[in-house]
Design a protein around this motif. Structure first.
Motif, PDB file in Angstrom:
ATOM      1  N   CYS A  37       1.010  -1.157   0.085  1.00 32.31           N
ATOM      2  CA  CYS A  37      -0.028  -0.308  -0.042  1.00 32.31           C
ATOM      3  C   CYS A  37       0.979   1.243  -0.015  1.00 32.31           C
ATOM      4  N   MET A  38       0.710   2.330  -0.890  1.00 30.74           N
ATOM      5  CA  MET A  38       1.278   3.489  -0.773  1.00 30.74           C
ATOM      6  C   MET A  38       1.207   4.489   0.149  1.00 30.74           C
ATOM      7  N   THR A  39      -0.207   4.480   0.884  1.00 26.81           N
ATOM      8  CA  THR A  39      -0.287   5.348   1.894  1.00 26.81           C
ATOM      9  C   THR A  39      -1.215   4.529   2.900  1.00 26.81           C
ATOM     10  N   ALA A  40      -0.967   4.551   4.061  1.00 30.61           N
ATOM     11  CA  ALA A  40      -1.951   3.755   5.054  1.00 30.61           C
ATOM     12  C   ALA A  40      -1.821   4.387   6.279  1.00 30.61           C
ATOM     13  N   TRP A  41      -2.915   4.283   6.975  1.00 25.43           N
ATOM     14  CA  TRP A  41      -3.255   4.666   8.441  1.00 25.43           C
ATOM     15  C   TRP A  41      -3.420   3.681   9.447  1.00 25.43           C
ATOM     16  N   ALA A  42      -2.734   3.937  10.394  1.00 29.22           N
ATOM     17  CA  ALA A  42      -2.892   2.840  11.691  1.00 29.22           C
ATOM     18  C   ALA A  42      -3.306   3.582  12.598  1.00 29.22           C
ATOM     19  N   ILE A  43      -4.374   2.967  13.099  1.00 29.98           N
ATOM     20  CA  ILE A  43      -5.071   3.463  14.489  1.00 29.98           C
ATOM     21  C   ILE A  43      -4.458   2.499  15.484  1.00 29.98           C
ATOM     22  N   LEU A  44      -3.336   3.129  16.207  1.00 32.98           N
ATOM     23  CA  LEU A  44      -2.629   2.426  17.072  1.00 32.98           C
ATOM     24  C   LEU A  44      -3.230   2.206  18.508  1.00 32.98           C
ATOM     25  N   MET A  45      -3.806   3.155  19.016  1.00 31.38           N
ATOM     26  CA  MET A  45      -4.530   3.250  20.298  1.00 31.38           C
ATOM     27  C   MET A  45      -5.553   4.123  20.274  1.00 31.38           C
ATOM     28  N   ASN A 114       2.161  -1.612   9.105  1.00 33.51           N
ATOM     29  CA  ASN A 114       1.746  -2.989   9.751  1.00 33.51           C
ATOM     30  C   ASN A 114       2.841  -3.224  10.957  1.00 33.51           C
ATOM     31  N   GLU A 115       4.235  -3.027  10.668  1.00 34.33           N
ATOM     32  CA  GLU A 115       5.346  -3.144  11.344  1.00 34.33           C
ATOM     33  C   GLU A 115       4.927  -2.432  12.650  1.00 34.33           C
ATOM     34  N   LEU A 116       4.708  -0.954  12.668  1.00 39.33           N
ATOM     35  CA  LEU A 116       4.587  -0.277  13.907  1.00 39.33           C
ATOM     36  C   LEU A 116       3.184  -0.820  14.579  1.00 39.33           C
ATOM     37  N   ALA A 117       2.221  -0.993  13.797  1.00 39.22           N
ATOM     38  CA  ALA A 117       1.117  -1.475  14.713  1.00 39.22           C
ATOM     39  C   ALA A 117       1.622  -2.941  15.514  1.00 39.22           C
ATOM     40  N   ARG A 118       2.145  -3.748  15.102  1.00 39.45           N
ATOM     41  CA  ARG A 118       2.623  -4.900  15.613  1.00 39.45           C
ATOM     42  C   ARG A 118       3.722  -4.606  16.849  1.00 39.45           C
ATOM     43  N   GLU A 119       4.400  -3.771  16.546  1.00 41.93           N
ATOM     44  CA  GLU A 119       5.240  -3.271  17.604  1.00 41.93           C
ATOM     45  C   GLU A 119       4.447  -2.743  18.710  1.00 41.93           C
ATOM     46  N   VAL A 120       3.686  -1.843  18.638  1.00 39.42           N
ATOM     47  CA  VAL A 120       2.884  -1.182  19.750  1.00 39.42           C
ATOM     48  C   VAL A 120       2.051  -2.102  20.532  1.00 39.42           C
ATOM     49  N   LEU A 121       1.235  -3.050  19.605  1.00 38.58           N
ATOM     50  CA  LEU A 121       0.639  -4.403  20.315  1.00 38.58           C
ATOM     51  C   LEU A 121       1.515  -5.074  21.101  1.00 38.58           C
ATOM     52  N   LYS A 122       2.858  -5.301  20.697  1.00 38.19           N
ATOM     53  CA  LYS A 122       3.576  -6.344  21.433  1.00 38.19           C
ATOM     54  C   LYS A 122       4.060  -5.494  22.618  1.00 38.19           C
ATOM     55  N   ALA A 123       4.223  -4.291  22.798  1.00 39.82           N
ATOM     56  CA  ALA A 123       4.654  -3.403  23.933  1.00 39.82           C
ATOM     57  C   ALA A 123       3.492  -3.136  24.851  1.00 39.82           C
ATOM     58  N   TYR A 124       2.395  -3.054  24.338  1.00 38.40           N
ATOM     59  CA  TYR A 124       1.302  -2.594  25.213  1.00 38.40           C
ATOM     60  C   TYR A 124       0.002  -3.300  24.839  1.00 38.40           C
ATOM     61  N   PRO A 125       0.095  -4.850  24.830  1.00 32.79           N
ATOM     62  CA  PRO A 125      -1.141  -5.690  24.441  1.00 32.79           C
ATOM     63  C   PRO A 125      -2.389  -5.364  25.372  1.00 32.79           C
ATOM     64  N   GLU A 126      -2.318  -4.683  26.582  1.00 35.06           N
ATOM     65  CA  GLU A 126      -3.649  -4.351  27.270  1.00 35.06           C
ATOM     66  C   GLU A 126      -4.180  -3.108  26.580  1.00 35.06           C
ATOM     67  N   LEU A 127      -3.999  -2.442  25.621  1.00 35.72           N
ATOM     68  CA  LEU A 127      -4.451  -1.317  25.212  1.00 35.72           C
ATOM     69  C   LEU A 127      -5.414  -1.480  24.079  1.00 35.72           C
ATOM     70  N   GLY A 128      -5.656  -2.565  23.357  1.00 28.38           N
ATOM     71  CA  GLY A 128      -6.405  -2.955  22.352  1.00 28.38           C
ATOM     72  C   GLY A 128      -5.659  -3.517  21.199  1.00 28.38           C
ATOM     73  N   SER A 129      -6.459  -3.483  20.192  1.00 31.55           N
ATOM     74  CA  SER A 129      -6.000  -4.202  18.780  1.00 31.55           C
ATOM     75  C   SER A 129      -5.889  -3.022  17.815  1.00 31.55           C
ATOM     76  N   PRO A 130      -4.710  -2.923  17.287  1.00 28.77           N
ATOM     77  CA  PRO A 130      -4.470  -1.969  16.353  1.00 28.77           C
ATOM     78  C   PRO A 130      -5.102  -2.365  14.924  1.00 28.77           C
ATOM     79  N   VAL A 131      -5.599  -1.209  14.001  1.00 27.29           N
ATOM     80  CA  VAL A 131      -6.117  -1.458  12.772  1.00 27.29           C
ATOM     81  C   VAL A 131      -5.242  -0.692  11.782  1.00 27.29           C
ATOM     82  N   VAL A 132      -4.960  -1.096  10.523  1.00 25.78           N
ATOM     83  CA  VAL A 132      -4.291  -0.505   9.478  1.00 25.78           C
ATOM     84  C   VAL A 132      -4.971  -0.385   8.472  1.00 25.78           C
TER      85      VAL A 132
END
Length: 148
Positions: A37-45, A114-132
């Motif tokens: 994807c050439m431009t993406a948005w990740a809702i991290l928290m 995708n990578e940023l979302a996975r890293e945020v989830l790994k660090a803070y799994p209690e804060l939800g499920s990121p969506v890209v």
């Protein structure tokens, strides 16, 4: 007492995160987009005023920035469409949940979000499920972009 507030913050953040997604994803997982994807948005928290007292905006922002610092090759604040490893961070109001705030990355490449979302989830799994999302404009559930 602090432990009770943290637990309340986690439960509230998870509830809001689940409400913000319009597709179904398992708790504790990332809903990814196409890597090319050439431009993406990740809702991290996401957060809501009912949990801000226990886990204020600054804590969410510092948590995400802390994850970004783990990857020195990432260029935070340097979004360029089609460019991997670069993204900008923003906060948005949530359109369908009055008072909600979303902490979002705008990435120049789907794989980066995708990578940023996975890293945020790994660090803070209690804060939800990121969506890209792979989209030129911010996802329809976000409004009123603000700086990070």
């Amino acid at each position: 007492m602090r432990r009770v507030w943290k637990a309340a913050a986690v439960v509230g953040a998870l509830a809001v995160s689940c409400m913000l997604t319009d597709n179904t994803s398992a708790a504790g997982s990332v809903t990814t987009t196409k890597d090319d994807c050439m431009t993406a948005w990740a809702i991290l928290m996401s957060s809501h005023p009912t949990v801000h007292a226990a886990f204020p905006h600054v804590d969410y922002k510092e948590s995400i920035l802390g994850v970004a610092k783990w990857r020195p090759h990432w260029k935070v604040g340097e979004y360029v469409a089609g460019s991997s490893q670069s993204f900008d961070l923003q906060t948005f109001d949530t359109r369908f949940h009055e008072g909600g705030t979303a902490y979002v990355a705008h990435c120049g490449h789907g794989a980066t979000c995708n990578e940023l979302a996975r890293e945020v989830l790994k660090a803070y799994p209690e804060l939800g499920s990121p969506v890209v999302y792979c989209t030129l404009e911010p996802p329809h559930i976000l409004e009123n972009p603000q700086g990070f």
